[in-house]
Design an enzyme around this catalytic site. Structure first.
Site, mmCIF file in Angstrom:
data_model
loop_
_atom_site.group_PDB
_atom_site.id
_atom_site.type_symbol
_atom_site.label_atom_id
_atom_site.label_comp_id
_atom_site.label_asym_id
_atom_site.label_seq_id
_atom_site.Cartn_x
_atom_site.Cartn_y
_atom_site.Cartn_z
ATOM 1 N N SER A 1 0.851 -1.258 10.501
ATOM 2 C CA SER A 1 0.037 -0.517 9.538
ATOM 3 C C SER A 1 -1.426 -0.918 9.617
ATOM 4 C CB SER A 1 0.571 -0.744 8.126
ATOM 5 O OG SER A 1 -0.099 0.110 7.230
ATOM 6 N N ASP B 1 1.142 9.988 -4.266
ATOM 7 C CA ASP B 1 0.825 9.249 -3.034
ATOM 8 C C ASP B 1 1.609 9.793 -1.838
ATOM 9 O OD1 ASP B 1 -0.715 7.729 -4.669
ATOM 10 O OD2 ASP B 1 0.232 5.808 -4.208
ATOM 11 N N GLU C 1 9.854 6.020 -2.285
ATOM 12 C CA GLU C 1 8.779 5.506 -3.160
ATOM 13 C C GLU C 1 9.347 5.070 -4.524
ATOM 14 O OE1 GLU C 1 5.675 4.614 -2.526
ATOM 15 O OE2 GLU C 1 4.204 5.724 -3.691
ATOM 16 N N LYS D 1 -4.217 6.615 1.158
ATOM 17 C CA LYS D 1 -4.971 7.531 0.267
ATOM 18 C C LYS D 1 -5.914 6.763 -0.650
ATOM 19 C CE LYS D 1 -3.609 5.802 -3.346
ATOM 20 N NZ LYS D 1 -2.566 5.215 -4.084
ATOM 21 N N GLY E 1 -2.147 3.029 -1.104
ATOM 22 C CA GLY E 1 -0.935 3.814 -0.850
ATOM 23 C C GLY E 1 -0.154 3.385 0.379
ATOM 24 N N SER E 2 -0.135 2.078 0.659
ATOM 25 C CA SER E 2 0.657 1.623 1.823
ATOM 26 C C SER E 2 2.130 1.953 1.620
ATOM 27 C CB SER E 2 0.476 0.120 2.069
ATOM 28 O OG SER E 2 1.261 -0.646 1.180
ATOM 29 N N GLY F 1 -0.242 -3.394 -0.758
ATOM 30 C CA GLY F 1 -0.373 -3.741 -2.180
ATOM 31 C C GLY F 1 -1.819 -3.806 -2.636
HETATM 32 N N1 LIG Z 1 4.111 -1.591 6.566
HETATM 33 C C1 LIG Z 1 4.976 -1.966 5.621
HETATM 34 N N2 LIG Z 1 6.082 -2.670 5.936
HETATM 35 C C2 LIG Z 1 6.957 -3.048 4.982
HETATM 36 N N3 LIG Z 1 6.821 -2.797 3.671
HETATM 37 C C3 LIG Z 1 5.742 -2.104 3.303
HETATM 38 C C4 LIG Z 1 4.769 -1.648 4.242
HETATM 39 N N4 LIG Z 1 3.815 -0.987 3.573
HETATM 40 C C5 LIG Z 1 4.165 -1.038 2.262
HETATM 41 N N5 LIG Z 1 5.318 -1.707 2.085
HETATM 42 C C6 LIG Z 1 6.004 -1.972 0.806
HETATM 43 O O1 LIG Z 1 5.185 -1.466 -0.236
HETATM 44 C C7 LIG Z 1 4.747 -2.527 -1.112
HETATM 45 C C8 LIG Z 1 3.330 -2.268 -1.567
HETATM 46 O O2 LIG Z 1 3.340 -1.103 -2.340
HETATM 47 P P1 LIG Z 1 2.543 -0.954 -3.685
HETATM 48 O O3 LIG Z 1 2.732 -2.132 -4.579
HETATM 49 O O4 LIG Z 1 2.892 0.367 -4.212
HETATM 50 O O5 LIG Z 1 1.001 -0.969 -3.209
HETATM 51 P P2 LIG Z 1 0.218 0.087 -2.304
HETATM 52 O O6 LIG Z 1 1.060 1.296 -2.197
HETATM 53 O O7 LIG Z 1 -1.041 0.345 -3.068
HETATM 54 O O8 LIG Z 1 -0.095 -0.585 -1.029
HETATM 55 C C9 LIG Z 1 4.880 -3.793 -0.287
HETATM 56 O O9 LIG Z 1 5.077 -4.909 -1.125
HETATM 57 C C10 LIG Z 1 6.118 -3.478 0.563
HETATM 58 O O10 LIG Z 1 7.307 -3.729 -0.151
HETATM 59 C C1 LIG Z 2 -0.525 4.040 -10.389
HETATM 60 C C2 LIG Z 2 -0.130 5.245 -9.547
HETATM 61 O O1 LIG Z 2 -0.683 6.415 -10.169
HETATM 62 C C3 LIG Z 2 -0.709 5.148 -8.132
HETATM 63 C C4 LIG Z 2 -0.300 3.898 -7.410
HETATM 64 O O2 LIG Z 2 -0.910 3.808 -6.139
HETATM 65 P P1 LIG Z 2 -0.770 2.473 -5.276
HETATM 66 O O3 LIG Z 2 0.662 2.179 -5.071
HETATM 67 O O4 LIG Z 2 -1.447 1.372 -6.042
HETATM 68 O O5 LIG Z 2 -1.494 2.754 -3.976
HETATM 69 C C5 LIG Z 2 1.391 5.348 -9.520
HETATM 70 C C6 LIG Z 2 1.950 6.697 -9.076
HETATM 71 O O6 LIG Z 2 1.267 7.724 -9.250
HETATM 72 O O7 LIG Z 2 3.086 6.726 -8.601
HETATM 73 MG MG LIG Z 3 2.170 2.227 -3.685
#
Ligand SMILES: Nc1ncnc2c1ncn2[C@@H]1O[C@H](COP(=O)(O)OP(=O)(O)O)[C@@H](O)[C@H]1O
Ligand SMILES: C[C@@](O)(CCOP(=O)(O)O)CC(=O)O
Ligand SMILES: [Mg+2]
Length: 364
Positions: free
Chosen positions: A139, A207, A196, A11, A148-149, A144
């Site tokens: 993926s 997300d 989450e 997202k 929204g991974s 990170g």
């Molecule tokens: N494909 C994946 N495999 C394993 N862990 C994942 C995967 N995608 C996301 N994650 C987990 O989510 C974390 C990243 O989430 P976050 O810090 O919220 O950033 P975002 O959601 O923006 O990518 C990674 O460090 C990992 O722990």
């Molecule tokens: C900062 C926040 O608003 C969005 C976080 O998104 P991401 O994990 O950085 O993709 C946290 C949340 O809404 O849970």
């Molecule tokens: Mg995230």
């Protein structure tokens, strides 16, 4: 043995990240990059052949994790799985799961994966107990980076696990994509939210909600409204490639809010108005060039106001500021997306830019 595949999108947040954790409105849209999961649930082994294992393969990273069913039972106890009732992971269970993840010796340079692996173990054991099976994840998303991974990981894993559970029964002989009903999507979303929580600490739920239901949404305190843009909105996504962690950034904003409660409450209220106005503008009809330009200028202004308030919350970064300044040289407005502190920046690509590049191409 039964096997399914599932996918869930990442997202962008057009307005309201962080403030949405504190009850403000936010606007988000799913993007065309997905986390893909395949799940094979194996038949039980005859007792003389041992007890089998639960396996997670993270294909992009060439990592495989495996726990024997007896080890899981030894550490997590006899608790039974109930796929139809999402429950939060208790602090005790988080600790036990963390110990099981630690046994897997995740490479030091990839320690940030532990929360994702813990989240997997939680969802798996809550939905399927200790039944033997294998989940493979790939993926399209940068991990990170604000796209929204984590949520798309939670949604795709929960979706695949639930598809072979008592709660949702999918006909595995069909090869077409199966569409979950609204109630089934709600169940996937509730489990994904529990996942989450393990990755974000205190997620707003935006997300996982936009990843589950897709499209564009307005979201506030767990309530979603589907919205539709009246005209195309083109966004450029720039990845600063500066790594960061959503959990730490969300906690940082909460700490700032407890140090300056009144000032931060005003910041969150301002974001709430920005998101509501943005949502209304996005949906308002724009027929001619003048109204399209006016609409885009308002969106740009709101994006810049939101970015200013994200700076106020302490989640911008020098690399983000550099992207903002560079884009501004071309009269383009930007804001960070997701948790900030690095990660991705959104830039609106207005219609005039598209028209001038078409003009340049045709006169070349
Ligand atoms: N494909 C994946 N495999 C394993 N862990 C994942 C995967 N995608 C996301 N994650 C987990 O989510 C974390 C990243 O989430 P976050 O810090 O919220 O950033 P975002 O959601 O923006 O990518 C990674 O460090 C990992 O722990
Ligand atoms: C900062 C926040 O608003 C969005 C976080 O998104 P991401 O994990 O950085 O993709 C946290 C949340 O809404 O849970
Ligand atoms: Mg995230």
């Amino acid at each position: 043995m039964a096997e399914v595949r599932a996918r869930a999108p990442g997202k962008i947040i057009l307005s309201g990240e962080h403030a949405v954790v504190h009850g403000s409105t936010a606007v988000a849209a799913a993007i065309d990059l997905y986390t893909h999961v395949s799940f094979r649930l194996d038949s039980p082994l005859p007792p003389e052949n041992g007890d089998g294992s639960v396996e997670l393969e993270l294909k992009d990273m060439a990592l495989v994790f495996s726990w024997s069913s007896s080890r899981l039972k030894e550490v997590l106890g006899d608790g039974f799985a109930d796929s139809s009732t999402p429950v939060s992971c208790s602090p005790g269970r988080i600790k036990s799961i963390a110990a099981l993840v630690e046994e897997q010796n995740i490479p030091e340079a990839k320690f940030w994966l532990s929360s994702g692996v813990s989240c997997f173990l939680y969802l798996y054991t809550s939905i399927h107990g200790y039944k033997r099976g294998k989940v493979v994840v790939t993926s399209d998303l940068p991990l990170g980076s604000g796209l929204g991974s984590s949520a798309s990981f939670c949604v795709s894993v929960a979706g695949a696990l639930l598809a072979l559970s008592d709660a949702i029964s999918v006909d595995t002989s069909q090869t077409e994509w199966f569409k979950f009903s609204k109630n089934e999507l709600e169940l996937v979303n509730r489990w994904a939210f529990e996942g989450e929580k393990i990755i974000h600490g205190k997620p707003s739920g935006i997300d996982n909600t936009v990843s589950t239901f897709g499209g564009m949404i307005q979201f506030r305190s767990g309530e979603l409204t589907h919205i539709k843009s009246s005209a195309p909105l083109r966004m450029l996504i720039t990845n600063t490639k500066v790594g960061r962690n959503t959990k730490a950034l969300v906690a940082g904003v909460s700490e700032r809010a407890s140090r300056h409660p009144d000032a931060m409450a005003s910041v969150f209220t301002a974001v709430d108005f920005i998101s509501k106005e943005l949502s209304a503008i996005i949906q308002s009809p724009a027929q001619d060039d003048i109204s399209i330009t006016a609409r885009e200028e308002k969106i740009e202004e709101l994006m810049e106001m939101n970015q200013g308030l994200l700076q106020c919350m302490g989640v911008s970064h020098a690399a983000i500021e550099m992207v903002l300044r560079t884009m501004l040289k071309y009269k383009l407005a930007s804001k960070l997306t997701g948790a900030g502190g690095g990660g991705c920046v959104l830039t609106l690509l207005p219609t005039w830019l598209l028209l001038s590049s078409i003009h340049a191409a045709s006169s070349a």
